[in-house]
Design an enzyme around this catalytic site. Structure first.
Site, short mmCIF file in Angstrom:
data_model
loop_
_atom_site.label_atom_id
_atom_site.label_comp_id
_atom_site.label_asym_id
_atom_site.label_seq_id
_atom_site.Cartn_x
_atom_site.Cartn_y
_atom_site.Cartn_z
N GLY A 19 58.61 4.43 66.98
CA GLY A 19 58.18 3.98 68.61
C GLY A 19 57.04 4.37 69.00
N LYS A 20 56.51 5.27 68.03
CA LYS A 20 54.88 6.10 67.59
C LYS A 20 54.54 4.43 66.98
CE LYS A 20 55.24 10.62 67.17
NZ LYS A 20 54.78 11.70 65.99
N GLU A 67 56.91 17.73 54.90
CA GLU A 67 57.36 18.63 55.72
C GLU A 67 56.55 19.09 56.33
OE1 GLU A 67 60.45 22.34 54.99
OE2 GLU A 67 60.42 21.21 53.34
N ASP A 72 51.39 13.74 66.02
CA ASP A 72 52.40 15.17 66.47
C ASP A 72 52.73 15.40 67.76
OD1 ASP A 72 54.29 16.74 64.23
OD2 ASP A 72 53.44 17.98 65.82
N TYR A 121 62.76 11.18 74.13
CA TYR A 121 62.61 12.12 75.85
C TYR A 121 62.88 10.65 76.62
CZ TYR A 121 63.82 16.22 72.56
OH TYR A 121 64.68 16.95 71.65
P1 IMP Z 1 56.94 14.32 65.73
O1 IMP Z 1 57.10 13.13 64.89
O2 IMP Z 1 57.23 15.87 64.60
O3 IMP Z 1 55.94 14.23 66.12
O4 IMP Z 1 57.73 14.79 66.68
C1 IMP Z 1 57.70 13.80 68.02
C2 IMP Z 1 58.98 13.57 68.54
O5 IMP Z 1 58.47 14.32 70.01
C3 IMP Z 1 59.31 12.69 68.85
O6 IMP Z 1 59.90 11.65 68.24
C4 IMP Z 1 60.02 12.80 70.44
O7 IMP Z 1 61.75 13.38 70.25
C5 IMP Z 1 59.66 13.49 71.18
N1 IMP Z 1 58.50 12.36 71.28
C6 IMP Z 1 57.02 12.44 71.34
N2 IMP Z 1 56.46 11.40 72.18
C7 IMP Z 1 57.44 10.89 73.08
C8 IMP Z 1 57.07 9.93 73.64
O8 IMP Z 1 56.24 9.49 74.78
N3 IMP Z 1 58.52 9.89 74.62
C9 IMP Z 1 59.32 10.53 74.02
N4 IMP Z 1 59.66 11.61 73.16
C10 IMP Z 1 58.99 10.97 72.38
#
Ligand code: IMP
Length: 197
Positions: free
Chosen positions: A16-17, A44, A73, A156
């Site tokens: 998604g990112k 990690e 992040d 979310y």
């Molecule tokens: P990271 O990969 O450790 O940064 O985890 C980020 C997590 O935050 C994602 O897996 C989602 O659960 C949540 N998150 C971050 N950005 C979004 C967004 O734009 N929409 C919905 N959830 C997000």
């Protein structure tokens, strides 16, 4: 004039990112590759801040590839839960990355609490070709709804309605979300940095 990068590694395995970031990055990079494309290890996330974890991911990708690296992040911070899940947003979905479970868990925790305000936050960590570290932040405020609504986006998105909107992020087209999202705002700061640099 925008400084163009030859190759940029996006230090994330989150599809998604990658989708949200890569479109705009194509304007400033000849080639954008993701950590998954390059089969990089997934470090990690041991820090308790978005900045700390973004730096862990960016440093790992820079070290493994030697290319400039950009890591995101991010997470959802709920006011009634003192900012949770925050840096643990992904972990609430478990190893299967099941966000239906994570959203249900969140809804259970919020039972009987009238305050549904929340924000998404992103910290981008960029390590340039010389190894210098740069940080860019973005935030979007909004409210949580129940039941989830919409099929687009990720994580979310189906329960988050940004301020001034009636639809959840999951009901918006990608470009609409991008225009107001935490990630979109942080990315614009990064693009400004390349423009000024
Ligand atoms: P990271 O990969 O450790 O940064 O985890 C980020 C997590 O935050 C994602 O897996 C989602 O659960 C949540 N998150 C971050 N950005 C979004 C967004 O734009 N929409 C919905 N959830 C997000």
């Amino acid at each position: 004039m925008v400084k163009r990068l030859k190759t940029l590694v996006m230090a994330t395995h989150n599809k998604g990112k990658v989708e949200e970031l890569s479109e705009l990055l194509k304007d400033v990079c000849d080639k954008v590759v993701s950590a998954s494309d390059m089969k990089l290890s997934e470090p990690e996330e041991t820090e308790d801040s978005f900045e700390g974890n973004a730096l862990i991911k960016a440093r790992a990708a820079y070290k493994e590839t030697g290319y400039p690296a950009l890591a995101d992040d991010s997470g959802l911070c709920v006011n009634a839960l003192n900012g949770a899940p925050g840096v643990y947003s992904a972990r609430w979905a478990g190893p299967e990355k099941n966000f239906e479970t994570a959203m249900n868990f969140l809804d259970t925790k919020l039972a009987g609490m009238p305050d549904r305000s929340a924000h998404f936050k992103t910290v981008l960590a960029y390590i340039d070709e010389k190894g210098a570290e740069h940080i860019f932040e973005g935030q979007v405020d909004g409210n949580l709804i129940w039941p989830p609504s919409g099929e687009k986006g990720f994580g979310y998105d189906p329960i988050f309605v940004p301020e001034g909107e009636r639809r959840t992020f999951a009901e918006m087209e990608r470009h609409e979300k991008q225009a107001m999202s935490h990630r979109g705002k942080a990315l614009l700061k990064f693009l400004d940095f390349l423009r000024d640099g």
